[in-house]
Design a protein around this motif. Structure first.
Motif: not given
Lengths: 259, 221
Positions: B86-97, B162-172
């Motif tokens: 899964l791409s980073n964005l997809a994983s982030g979207v699934i988790a936060l959704t 902001a928690l997604v930064s912990a799994v390496g997503m390039a957010d703020l």
């Protein structure tokens, strides 16, 4: 005695209703209402007045008994599984107004009025709106068509609620303590509207604590206490010179008569 | 030690990209999460015991575990179980959704429950069929009542993303952390990052109060 060939409009037969195993509210009620009658039901709190109206509207389950409207039974109880059977087609001939307005707060006045005609009878929006506007004018609410319920006074809300029920051309109106929640100065405007309907021979059953109103609108008064009909007769009798001791006690108390 | 905030300006493009990722992720998850939450909220008030059970387990699970653990699980365990990358964005979207769905379903459930039984009495007295009761009377009021709390939920999601930064997503947050590590200027960079979050979140929380007042005024009967 004169023979009357007009069939009863409403026929309530040995109606029983309880809340749970111990609280019996209606203990075998028998009432026949003729077309054109305006029945006011009075009695002490907890005597089953409001329950009776709610049952007639199909809002409550019953234990046993039946109710017919214009010769058609529409509420009955199946002996086998104690299920309350309601004929919703027949029930649509009956309109009801409640103590607490129960307007839909997210809809404006016109939308409140046309929702049921459009959704239930498939009337088109333009014609329903036209009828609604005419009804509002008649009730002195012409300027409030696009107001939301929260912007109205209690008396205005209750008049809108009455207009909303009339949009479905009911053949019988039930009024359940419709002025009890109102400030005293707003009571008259609501009662005027109901008197206006009475003048047009709308059959109605009214539960009220307002004895002045009862006297002015009733063609017949039923005193209901302890889940049964205690006295039933013309207003002059029941309100003026009741035959039953319990009625007399009640009437004296509500009229604050001192000897 | 002298503070030099110009270091932040040198990295403004990177920060802007990070912020864009944060906003994008938040918006996607707000839309998907609220939609999911709406149906889960309905399921939790449904007549079907099965729907109620399934939706309750889902909600309690996601409310009862840390979001960070949920994120790690979806980033690292879900691909192993599904056998797909899964791409980073997809994983982030699934988790936060999934997280947002659980939170907002509670909001919808509470607003559904807040509609008094007398509204249903009125529906019956007007002869409205069940379908019309739900679509024209119950749901519009429930959604309207839910709006202020939903907006609060959205602001929370914006901050918690902001928690997604912990799994390496390039957010703020991720970008800010990297810049701060590489420039050894944590005070300047992380303060500015905090201010960016605040400047966006604060007006939104004020807006929630305004919307709340308007909704309550309208629904007061």
């Amino acid at each position: 005695m004169t023979m009357s060939f007009s069939a009863p409009l409403v026929k309530i037969k040995s109606l029983h209703k309880s809340y749970g195993p111990h609280i019996q509210v209606l203990k075998g009620l028998d009432i026949e209402m003729k077309p054109g009658e305006r029945v006011v039901v009075i009695g002490p709190s907890g005597g089953g007045k409001s329950t009776l109206l709610r049952v007639m509207m199909g809002l409550e389950k019953i234990d046993s008994g039946s109710i017919s409207f214009a010769g058609k039974p529409y509420i009955s109880s199946e002996a086998a599984d104690k299920k309350t059977v309601i004929d919703t087609e027949v029930r649509r001939s009956i309109g009801m107004v409640f103590q607490h307005y129960t307007l839909f707060p997210h809809l404006n006045v016109i939308q409140n009025l046309i929702l049921a005609p459009c959704k239930v009878r498939g009337e088109n929006k333009a014609s329903a709106t036209k009828r609604a506007q005419a009804l509002l004018e008649r009730f002195g609410l012409g300027a409030k068509a696009s107001a939301y319920p929260a912007q109205l006074s209690g008396g205005q809300k209750q008049r809108v609620a009455i207009a909303r029920a009339l949009m479905l051309d009911p053949k019988l109106m039930l009024f359940d303590e419709v002025t009890s929640a109102l400030d005293p100065e707003l009571v008259a405007e609501v009662e005027q509207v109901i008197l206006q309907l009475a003048a047009q021979d709308m059959p109605m059953m009214i539960v009220t604590h307002d004895m002045w109103f009862a006297k002015n609108i009733a063609s017949r008064v039923i005193f209901c206490a302890g889940g049964v009909v205690v006295e039933d007769g013309p207003p002059e009798q029941v309100l003026g010179s009741p035959k039953e001791e319990r009625t007399r006690d009640f009437i004296e108390r509500v009229f604050h008569i001192r000897h | 030690m002298a503070y030099d905030f110009s270091v932040v300006l040198r990295f403004q493009d990177a920060l802007a990209l990070g912020l864009w990722m944060t906003i994008k992720l938040t918006l996607i998850c707000v839309v998907l999460g609220c939609s999911l939450g709406f149906f889960i909220g309905l399921a939790r008030t449904s007549r079907s015991a099965f729907l109620r059970a399934v939706s309750s387990i889902y909600v309690e699970f996601f409310r009862g575990t840390p979001v960070l653990v949920q994120l790690f699980w979806i980033f690292f365990c879900l691909p192993l179980i599904l056998g797909v990358e899964l791409s980073n964005l997809a994983s982030g979207v699934i988790a936060l959704t999934l997280y947002m769905g659980a939170i907002t379903s509670e909001t919808f459930r509470a607003s559904l429950k807040s509609i008094g039984p007398e509204q249903l009495d009125a529906c019956v007295a007007l002869g409205l069929p069940r379908r019309v009761q739900v679509t024209s009377v119950i749901l519009p009021q429930a959604v309207l009542r839910a709006v202020p709390t939903l907006l609060s939920n959205c602001v929370s999601l914006f901050k918690e993303s902001a928690l997604v930064s912990a799994v390496g997503m390039a957010d703020l947050m991720f970008v800010g952390q990297n810049i701060s590590n590489n420039t050894a200027r944590p005070v300047e960079v992380l303060t500015v990052v905090a201010l960016i979050y605040f400047v966006i979140a604060f007006p939104l929380t004020r807006a929630v109060t305004l919307v709340e007042r308007r909704v309550l005024a309208k629904l007061a009967i």
